[in-house]
Design a protein around this motif. Sequence first.
Motif, PDB file in Angstrom:
ATOM      1  N   ARG A 268     -20.969   2.064   4.594  1.00  0.00           N
ATOM      2  CA  ARG A 268     -20.639   0.573   4.694  1.00  0.00           C
ATOM      3  C   ARG A 268     -19.767   0.207   3.421  1.00  0.00           C
ATOM      4  O   ARG A 268     -18.938  -0.488   3.299  1.00  0.00           O
ATOM      5  N   PHE A 269     -20.396   0.821   2.321  1.00  0.00           N
ATOM      6  CA  PHE A 269     -19.638   0.361   0.991  1.00  0.00           C
ATOM      7  C   PHE A 269     -18.242   0.887   0.796  1.00  0.00           C
ATOM      8  O   PHE A 269     -17.299   0.076   0.555  1.00  0.00           O
ATOM      9  N   ILE A 270     -17.961   2.050   1.261  1.00  0.00           N
ATOM     10  CA  ILE A 270     -16.627   2.667   1.348  1.00  0.00           C
ATOM     11  C   ILE A 270     -15.673   1.985   2.275  1.00  0.00           C
ATOM     12  O   ILE A 270     -14.749   1.785   1.917  1.00  0.00           O
ATOM     13  N   ALA A 271     -16.238   1.864   3.520  1.00  0.00           N
ATOM     14  CA  ALA A 271     -15.535   1.024   4.523  1.00  0.00           C
ATOM     15  C   ALA A 271     -15.052  -0.151   4.091  1.00  0.00           C
ATOM     16  O   ALA A 271     -13.935  -0.670   4.334  1.00  0.00           O
ATOM     17  N   PHE A 272     -15.845  -1.082   3.571  1.00  0.00           N
ATOM     18  CA  PHE A 272     -15.747  -2.138   3.155  1.00  0.00           C
ATOM     19  C   PHE A 272     -14.481  -2.463   2.053  1.00  0.00           C
ATOM     20  O   PHE A 272     -13.404  -3.214   2.410  1.00  0.00           O
ATOM     21  N   TYR A 273     -14.711  -1.553   1.164  1.00  0.00           N
ATOM     22  CA  TYR A 273     -13.651  -1.643   0.099  1.00  0.00           C
ATOM     23  C   TYR A 273     -12.271  -1.095   0.505  1.00  0.00           C
ATOM     24  O   TYR A 273     -11.194  -1.178   0.260  1.00  0.00           O
ATOM     25  N   TYR A 274     -12.396  -0.091   1.331  1.00  0.00           N
ATOM     26  CA  TYR A 274     -11.286   0.520   2.085  1.00  0.00           C
ATOM     27  C   TYR A 274     -10.327  -0.640   2.595  1.00  0.00           C
ATOM     28  O   TYR A 274      -9.057  -0.750   2.607  1.00  0.00           O
ATOM     29  N   ASP A 275     -11.147  -1.345   3.595  1.00  0.00           N
ATOM     30  CA  ASP A 275     -10.574  -2.267   4.335  1.00  0.00           C
ATOM     31  C   ASP A 275      -9.734  -3.221   3.648  1.00  0.00           C
ATOM     32  O   ASP A 275      -9.022  -4.071   3.728  1.00  0.00           O
ATOM     33  N   ALA A 276     -10.552  -3.539   2.237  1.00  0.00           N
ATOM     34  CA  ALA A 276     -10.315  -4.699   1.632  1.00  0.00           C
ATOM     35  C   ALA A 276      -8.904  -4.225   0.879  1.00  0.00           C
ATOM     36  O   ALA A 276      -7.858  -5.052   0.764  1.00  0.00           O
ATOM     37  N   PHE A 277      -8.916  -3.051   0.498  1.00  0.00           N
ATOM     38  CA  PHE A 277      -7.659  -2.511  -0.163  1.00  0.00           C
ATOM     39  C   PHE A 277      -6.363  -2.533   0.768  1.00  0.00           C
ATOM     40  O   PHE A 277      -5.447  -2.843   0.637  1.00  0.00           O
ATOM     41  N   MET A 278      -6.689  -2.029   2.004  1.00  0.00           N
ATOM     42  CA  MET A 278      -5.574  -1.851   3.145  1.00  0.00           C
ATOM     43  C   MET A 278      -5.017  -3.508   3.615  1.00  0.00           C
ATOM     44  O   MET A 278      -3.951  -3.628   3.516  1.00  0.00           O
ATOM     45  N   GLU A 279      -6.253  -4.141   3.344  1.00  0.00           N
ATOM     46  CA  GLU A 279      -5.817  -5.755   3.752  1.00  0.00           C
ATOM     47  C   GLU A 279      -4.920  -6.312   2.745  1.00  0.00           C
ATOM     48  O   GLU A 279      -3.994  -6.970   2.781  1.00  0.00           O
ATOM     49  N   GLU A 280      -5.251  -6.016   1.456  1.00  0.00           N
ATOM     50  CA  GLU A 280      -4.317  -6.434   0.353  1.00  0.00           C
ATOM     51  C   GLU A 280      -3.363  -5.849   0.325  1.00  0.00           C
ATOM     52  O   GLU A 280      -2.058  -6.483   0.182  1.00  0.00           O
ATOM     53  N   LEU A 281      -2.951  -4.635   0.733  1.00  0.00           N
ATOM     54  CA  LEU A 281      -1.717  -3.815   0.645  1.00  0.00           C
ATOM     55  C   LEU A 281      -0.887  -4.427   1.818  1.00  0.00           C
ATOM     56  O   LEU A 281       0.357  -4.687   1.446  1.00  0.00           O
ATOM     57  N   SER A 282      -1.301  -4.434   2.908  1.00  0.00           N
ATOM     58  CA  SER A 282      -0.573  -4.785   4.066  1.00  0.00           C
ATOM     59  C   SER A 282      -0.260  -6.214   3.959  1.00  0.00           C
ATOM     60  O   SER A 282       0.982  -6.586   4.439  1.00  0.00           O
ATOM     61  N   ASP A 283      -1.225  -7.018   3.304  1.00  0.00           N
ATOM     62  CA  ASP A 283      -0.627  -8.491   3.421  1.00  0.00           C
ATOM     63  C   ASP A 283       0.496  -8.656   2.518  1.00  0.00           C
ATOM     64  O   ASP A 283       1.574  -9.477   2.618  1.00  0.00           O
ATOM     65  N   ARG A 284       0.510  -7.811   1.306  1.00  0.00           N
ATOM     66  CA  ARG A 284       1.622  -8.102   0.323  1.00  0.00           C
ATOM     67  C   ARG A 284       2.859  -7.462   1.076  1.00  0.00           C
ATOM     68  O   ARG A 284       4.075  -8.044   0.911  1.00  0.00           O
ATOM     69  N   ILE A 285       2.864  -6.530   1.671  1.00  0.00           N
ATOM     70  CA  ILE A 285       3.936  -5.902   2.594  1.00  0.00           C
ATOM     71  C   ILE A 285       4.565  -6.893   3.567  1.00  0.00           C
ATOM     72  O   ILE A 285       5.681  -7.202   3.653  1.00  0.00           O
ATOM     73  N   VAL A 286       3.586  -7.395   4.534  1.00  0.00           N
ATOM     74  CA  VAL A 286       4.035  -8.470   5.399  1.00  0.00           C
ATOM     75  C   VAL A 286       4.695  -9.697   4.752  1.00  0.00           C
ATOM     76  O   VAL A 286       5.662 -10.171   5.306  1.00  0.00           O
ATOM     77  N   LEU A 287       4.059 -10.199   3.493  1.00  0.00           N
ATOM     78  CA  LEU A 287       4.552 -11.592   2.861  1.00  0.00           C
ATOM     79  C   LEU A 287       6.069 -11.131   2.196  1.00  0.00           C
ATOM     80  O   LEU A 287       6.923 -11.970   2.434  1.00  0.00           O
TER      81      LEU A 287
END
Length: 344
Positions: free
Chosen positions: A149-168
């Motif tokens: 859960r710890f790894i999955a949470f921060y992996y999802d957070a990292f991917m969301e930040e990365l994808s959000d920057r690309i989408v923006l």
Amino acid sequence: MFAINRENLKKSHQTIWFVIDFLMLGLLIFNLALIIFDSAYGFAGVQDFFQQSVPAFYNFYQPIHRNFIFYDLIFVSIFLTEFFVRWAEAVWHKTYQRWYFYPFIHWYDLLGCIPTSGMRFLRVLRVISIVYRLHRYGIIDFTRTRLYRFIAFYYDAFMEELSDRIVLKVLSGIQEEVRRGSPLLESVHKNIIYPRKDILVGWISDRVADLASQGYAPNRDALRRYLERCVAEAVHQNPELARLKLLPIFGKQVRGTMEEAVGDITSHVINQVMEDLSSSRNHDFIDDLVDVFLPDHQKKLVYKGTDDTELAQRQDNEVLINLTLEIIDAIKEQVHKKRWREQL
């Protein structure tokens, strides 16, 4: 920690292999911990610390450290034995198409047995493969562990930040193209929207029919009474109709009859319009209405010579550009919202 599912363990009919997996998992974890500790113990400062603070442990571990390769070979012999046993089992059951495929597919098991500092840590891959195999068969559920859960949470957070920057970045580029007068809007209209005009007309026609039938039918009597009051007030305020009262004998009757007739005609017309809109007959009307908002590309060229048409077309384009920019801004605002922060 892992919770072992005994039911799935019994159903798998591979209990002996899963027991071996658990034994190998324990040995691998212990061996990796020992490798990490011995690597740290190799520093002179660490040895001095144990020599001064825990002399008994220093005297015990010093011979192991000097002959660590020998002790590691004990683990390697166990790992290799298990590797060859599984290889023989795979050949016996014809798990792979060729008998020699097994060492190539499980290369990390084989290379991890090489007793050098660079290869030893490949044994981590073997730990991962065993845990994955147990999880795949439902013997353990790795997703319930805190580590996952710890790894999955921060992996999802990292991917969301990365994808959000690309989408923006992409959305900002689209906005810039639209502001510069990119043919994007014309292409969307010509190649996407207009070829699907029939689908759009059918959808709008069905929606209008539903709104007319659901909104008008239950309120028909109330609307009729409202129209009658409006007509009566208009008749009373009209000076020409007010003079009808001056007619001898039948003045009031004529005015009243006319008032009722106007109210009935108005109600009938509105009722007929709403019934037409709520039926399939509204398709042609909606089709003409859509043609006004989405004219054919070839038809627009015919009227291009008039100044009024060109001005109206430019104004329509500006409205469409502003609307597109506002829609993209709304999307960007939604993208800015961080779901992982809400979860945190």
